[in-house]
Design a protein around this motif. Structure first.
Motif, PDB file in Angstrom:
ATOM      1  N   ILE A  26     -13.740   3.011  13.029  1.00 34.50           N
ATOM      2  CA  ILE A  26     -13.329   3.174  11.632  1.00 34.50           C
ATOM      3  C   ILE A  26     -14.361   3.987  10.864  1.00 34.50           C
ATOM      4  CG2 ILE A  26     -14.353   1.021  10.741  1.00 34.50           C
ATOM      5  CD1 ILE A  26     -10.939   2.504   9.748  1.00 34.50           C
ATOM      6  N   ARG A  27     -15.647   3.779  11.132  1.00 42.26           N
ATOM      7  CA  ARG A  27     -16.683   4.567  10.464  1.00 42.26           C
ATOM      8  C   ARG A  27     -16.531   6.048  10.800  1.00 42.26           C
ATOM      9  NH1 ARG A  27     -21.699   2.618   8.773  1.00 42.26           N
ATOM     10  NH2 ARG A  27     -21.853   0.371   8.540  1.00 42.26           N
ATOM     11  N   TYR A  28     -16.367   6.323  12.086  1.00 43.41           N
ATOM     12  CA  TYR A  28     -16.268   7.711  12.531  1.00 43.41           C
ATOM     13  C   TYR A  28     -15.048   8.382  11.904  1.00 43.41           C
ATOM     14  CZ  TYR A  28     -16.943  11.614  15.781  1.00 43.41           C
ATOM     15  OH  TYR A  28     -17.186  12.847  16.330  1.00 43.41           O
ATOM     16  N   SER A  29     -13.911   7.684  11.918  1.00 48.36           N
ATOM     17  CA  SER A  29     -12.676   8.271  11.398  1.00 48.36           C
ATOM     18  C   SER A  29     -12.740   8.484   9.894  1.00 48.36           C
ATOM     19  CB  SER A  29     -11.489   7.376  11.758  1.00 48.36           C
ATOM     20  OG  SER A  29     -11.301   7.325  13.160  1.00 48.36           O
ATOM     21  N   LEU A  30     -13.323   7.520   9.174  1.00 45.24           N
ATOM     22  CA  LEU A  30     -13.453   7.672   7.724  1.00 45.24           C
ATOM     23  C   LEU A  30     -14.339   8.865   7.379  1.00 45.24           C
ATOM     24  CD1 LEU A  30     -13.900   3.932   6.648  1.00 45.24           C
ATOM     25  CD2 LEU A  30     -11.918   5.389   6.155  1.00 45.24           C
ATOM     26  N   GLU A  31     -15.487   8.947   8.028  1.00 45.67           N
ATOM     27  CA  GLU A  31     -16.424  10.017   7.702  1.00 45.67           C
ATOM     28  C   GLU A  31     -15.899  11.377   8.151  1.00 45.67           C
ATOM     29  OE1 GLU A  31     -20.307   8.912   9.020  1.00 45.67           O
ATOM     30  OE2 GLU A  31     -20.389   7.152   7.714  1.00 45.67           O
ATOM     31  N   ALA A  32     -15.153  11.399   9.263  1.00 42.82           N
ATOM     32  CA  ALA A  32     -14.549  12.657   9.711  1.00 42.82           C
ATOM     33  C   ALA A  32     -13.478  13.136   8.739  1.00 42.82           C
ATOM     34  CB  ALA A  32     -13.945  12.481  11.103  1.00 42.82           C
ATOM     35  N   SER A  33     -12.968  12.207   7.917  1.00 45.50           N
ATOM     36  CA  SER A  33     -11.937  12.545   6.932  1.00 45.50           C
ATOM     37  C   SER A  33     -12.519  12.779   5.545  1.00 45.50           C
ATOM     38  CB  SER A  33     -10.896  11.416   6.870  1.00 45.50           C
ATOM     39  OG  SER A  33     -10.310  11.205   8.137  1.00 45.50           O
ATOM     40  N   GLY A  34     -13.851  12.878   5.457  1.00 38.85           N
ATOM     41  CA  GLY A  34     -14.496  13.162   4.183  1.00 38.85           C
ATOM     42  C   GLY A  34     -14.698  11.953   3.304  1.00 38.85           C
ATOM     43  N   LEU A  35     -14.612  10.756   3.874  1.00 42.15           N
ATOM     44  CA  LEU A  35     -14.814   9.527   3.114  1.00 42.15           C
ATOM     45  C   LEU A  35     -16.155   8.918   3.489  1.00 42.15           C
ATOM     46  CD1 LEU A  35     -11.246   8.026   3.649  1.00 42.15           C
ATOM     47  CD2 LEU A  35     -12.090   9.168   1.590  1.00 42.15           C
ATOM     48  N   SER A  36     -16.914   8.508   2.497  1.00 38.55           N
ATOM     49  CA  SER A  36     -18.189   7.871   2.777  1.00 38.55           C
ATOM     50  C   SER A  36     -17.993   6.372   2.955  1.00 38.55           C
ATOM     51  CB  SER A  36     -19.197   8.145   1.657  1.00 38.55           C
ATOM     52  OG  SER A  36     -18.779   7.550   0.448  1.00 38.55           O
ATOM     53  N   VAL A  37     -18.929   5.737   3.646  1.00 39.70           N
ATOM     54  CA  VAL A  37     -18.822   4.318   3.985  1.00 39.70           C
ATOM     55  C   VAL A  37     -19.956   3.543   3.345  1.00 39.70           C
ATOM     56  CG1 VAL A  37     -18.856   2.632   5.864  1.00 39.70           C
ATOM     57  CG2 VAL A  37     -17.663   4.816   6.168  1.00 39.70           C
ATOM     58  N   LYS A  38     -19.601   2.455   2.706  1.00 37.10           N
ATOM     59  CA  LYS A  38     -20.582   1.527   2.166  1.00 37.10           C
ATOM     60  C   LYS A  38     -20.294   0.146   2.735  1.00 37.10           C
ATOM     61  CE  LYS A  38     -22.319  -0.584  -2.097  1.00 37.10           C
ATOM     62  NZ  LYS A  38     -22.201  -0.649  -3.582  1.00 37.10           N
ATOM     63  N   GLU A  39     -21.327  -0.546   3.178  1.00 37.09           N
ATOM     64  CA  GLU A  39     -21.138  -1.903   3.669  1.00 37.09           C
ATOM     65  C   GLU A  39     -21.139  -2.869   2.496  1.00 37.09           C
ATOM     66  OE1 GLU A  39     -24.059  -2.822   6.610  1.00 37.09           O
ATOM     67  OE2 GLU A  39     -23.708  -0.962   7.715  1.00 37.09           O
ATOM     68  N   GLY A  40     -20.232  -3.828   2.543  1.00 37.23           N
ATOM     69  CA  GLY A  40     -20.202  -4.788   1.455  1.00 37.23           C
ATOM     70  C   GLY A  40     -19.197  -5.890   1.676  1.00 37.23           C
TER      71      GLY A  40
ATOM     72  N   SER B 272       0.830  -1.201   0.000  1.00 38.82           N
ATOM     73  CA  SER B 272       0.000   0.000   0.000  1.00 38.82           C
ATOM     74  C   SER B 272       0.865   1.252   0.000  1.00 38.82           C
ATOM     75  CB  SER B 272      -0.900   0.008   1.240  1.00 38.82           C
ATOM     76  OG  SER B 272      -1.418   1.304   1.477  1.00 38.82           O
ATOM     77  N   PRO B 273       0.449   2.302  -0.734  1.00 38.01           N
ATOM     78  CA  PRO B 273       1.196   3.558  -0.699  1.00 38.01           C
ATOM     79  C   PRO B 273       0.967   4.341   0.597  1.00 38.01           C
ATOM     80  CG  PRO B 273      -0.744   3.801  -2.078  1.00 38.01           C
ATOM     81  CD  PRO B 273      -0.673   2.353  -1.694  1.00 38.01           C
ATOM     82  N   ALA B 274       0.015   3.896   1.405  1.00 40.59           N
ATOM     83  CA  ALA B 274      -0.316   4.618   2.637  1.00 40.59           C
ATOM     84  C   ALA B 274       0.714   4.332   3.726  1.00 40.59           C
ATOM     85  CB  ALA B 274      -1.703   4.223   3.116  1.00 40.59           C
ATOM     86  N   THR B 275       1.218   5.396   4.325  1.00 42.12           N
ATOM     87  CA  THR B 275       2.155   5.267   5.439  1.00 42.12           C
ATOM     88  C   THR B 275       1.645   5.957   6.698  1.00 42.12           C
ATOM     89  OG1 THR B 275       3.335   7.237   4.658  1.00 42.12           O
ATOM     90  CG2 THR B 275       4.161   5.085   3.926  1.00 42.12           C
ATOM     91  N   ASP B 276       0.596   6.766   6.555  1.00 43.63           N
ATOM     92  CA  ASP B 276      -0.055   7.404   7.689  1.00 43.63           C
ATOM     93  C   ASP B 276      -1.499   7.682   7.278  1.00 43.63           C
ATOM     94  OD1 ASP B 276       0.026   9.643   6.006  1.00 43.63           O
ATOM     95  OD2 ASP B 276       1.698  10.564   7.070  1.00 43.63           O
ATOM     96  N   TRP B 277      -2.282   8.285   8.180  1.00 39.24           N
ATOM     97  CA  TRP B 277      -3.703   8.448   7.874  1.00 39.24           C
ATOM     98  C   TRP B 277      -3.935   9.368   6.677  1.00 39.24           C
ATOM     99  CZ3 TRP B 277      -7.734   5.643   9.274  1.00 39.24           C
ATOM    100  CH2 TRP B 277      -9.011   6.109   8.920  1.00 39.24           C
ATOM    101  N   ASN B 278      -3.167  10.449   6.564  1.00 38.08           N
ATOM    102  CA  ASN B 278      -3.365  11.381   5.449  1.00 38.08           C
ATOM    103  C   ASN B 278      -3.100  10.707   4.106  1.00 38.08           C
ATOM    104  OD1 ASN B 278      -4.114  13.521   7.087  1.00 38.08           O
ATOM    105  ND2 ASN B 278      -2.025  14.314   7.277  1.00 38.08           N
ATOM    106  N   SER B 279      -2.034   9.920   4.027  1.00 41.50           N
ATOM    107  CA  SER B 279      -1.751   9.231   2.763  1.00 41.50           C
ATOM    108  C   SER B 279      -2.759   8.111   2.518  1.00 41.50           C
ATOM    109  CB  SER B 279      -0.322   8.682   2.758  1.00 41.50           C
ATOM    110  OG  SER B 279      -0.091   7.814   3.847  1.00 41.50           O
TER     111      SER B 279
END
Length: 411
Positions: free
Chosen positions: A397-411, A360-367
């Protein structure tokens, strides 16, 4: 306080038993919880019914990451299949999840009312064991590794890692503390609010004011009595109890206090006059112990490992166990449904984390957020696994994703 033979023989395989420290029951049918937030790039959250399948799913690229409790956070980096993105106390928004509650020590209302000295003594034993955990983390990690895996490897399909090494990495990220402060109780009430939004709570806690919720959930009187005895260096000897007393737990390092109390029983007996003495000291995972106080046998303890928090709460509802170490969501949900259980104190704080694939290119939450937006724009949204809907990890995880402007879909 007798137990059925069937309950006394409940056993679970390691990979199954580790899966459910903090899971609540599936939300009821009815008006569905919205599964997609209104704005932002999309991330898919998938539920794996525990943490057991997660390393295999990550190692075979069926998911891009997962959020889990320890020791599952440390398995991917040790196996070379993933890396830790963030530990739960550092998840966004900044400061939101620092010292978040996790597992709790509970007792039935009947045990508290009819055998208060016994409950106080058991609580004191857990307090002293927690103190030992903090002072001897490496030794405690080895004790837990022996209990969970006989000091062998944790194995998930083709993935196999040393249980001792994993637990020594995991222990520093779990805060083993007991004090039931007002702030801690308020943090638990935040989970009540979250579980309402997920439509898990349908009974006494569905619409209750916070003060009423606290009164229903907590009884810290045994903690106060136990802490006073510990401070004075004198544990009162309870009246012996007839019949077996059930103690439920999960096969997780979050419940290390119980394992340490039993494995180090001679130390606690000689130092404090209280011990959980195993009937078979040579067993890596004893199923029976005697509560000894000041040299006197007070109770026979049947140690019941469950495969999920709700299972332990069901055993409490039928009075087959009288004590349980369990995640706070199952305890909250059980109290909501009328189970006569009280939360006495904390067992641990934090102790979870998010891991992602090794490439993964992610190394921290922002990336990570940037990666999620890039994948969503390409029509291949990230898939992140959580143990179960309504679990502590799911809420975070839901709270953190949505607080970062990401929407959540269950699947």
């Amino acid at each position: 306080m007798k137990m059925s033979h069937a309950c006394a023989t409940i056993g679970v395989l390691l990979c199954a038993a580790l899966i459910a420290g903090c899971i609540t029951p599936t939300p009821p049918t009815g008006t569905p919880t919205p599964t997609v937030s209104p704005a932002g790039a999309q991330v898919i959250v998938t539920y794996t019914k525990g943490t057991g399948p997660m390393p295999t799913l990550l190692g075979t690229d069926q998911i891009d990451g997962y959020i889990a409790w320890q020791p599952f956070v440390e398995v991917p980096p040790m196996a070379g299949i993933g890396k830790v993105l963030v530990y739960s106390g550092d998840m966004p928004p900044e400061g939101k999840w620092k010292d978040h509650p996790c597992c709790v020590f509970t007792a039935t209302e009947k045990a508290i009312a009819e055998h208060p000295d016994l409950v106080n003594a058991m609580t004191a034993s857990m307090i002293l064991a927690t103190r030992y955990l903090e002072e001897h983390p490496d030794e405690s990690a080895e004790i837990v590794a022996e209990w969970l895996a006989g000091k062998g490897n944790f194995t998930y399909g083709d993935i196999s890692v040393s249980s001792v090494d994993v637990l020594k990495r995991a222990f520093p990220t779990v805060k083993f503390e007991n004090e039931p402060t007002e702030q801690w109780m308020d943090s638990n009430i935040e989970f009540v609010h979250a579980l309402r939004e997920l439509q898990v709570l349908t009974g006494s806690l569905k619409d209750s004011p916070d003060a009423d919720s606290k009164a229903l959930l907590f009884d810290t009187t045994p903690y106060d009595a136990a802490q006073s005895m510990v401070d004075k260096g004198m544990i009162a000897t309870p009246t012996p109890v007839e019949g077996a007393v059930g103690v439920g737990y999960l096969m997780s390092d979050h419940h290390a206090a119980l394992f340490v109390a039993i494995k180090k029983w001679e130390y606690f007996n000689d130092t404090y006059g209280i011990a959980l003495k195993p009937r078979d000291p040579a067993a890596s995972r004893p199923d029976t112990a005697d509560l000894m106080v000041n040299g006197e046998k007070v109770a026979e303890l049947k140690l019941i490992s469950g495969d999920a928090g709700p299972q332990l709460m069901q055993l409490m509802a039928t009075d087959n166990i009288q004590f349980a170490l369990v995640g706070n969501p199952p305890a909250i949900s059980a109290a909501d449904k009328g189970t006569p259980v009280k939360i006495i104190m904390a067992i641990n704080f934090e102790g979870s984390g998010v891991v992602v694939t090794e490439d993964s290119p992610a190394t921290d939450w922002n990336s990570f957020v940037a990666w999620a937006k890039e994948r969503s724009a390409a029509g291949k949204p990230l898939k992140i696994a959580a143990p179960g809907k309504g679990s502590i990890q799911d809420v975070m995880i839901r709270y953190s994703l949505e607080a970062s402007g990401l929407s959540v879909k269950e699947g």
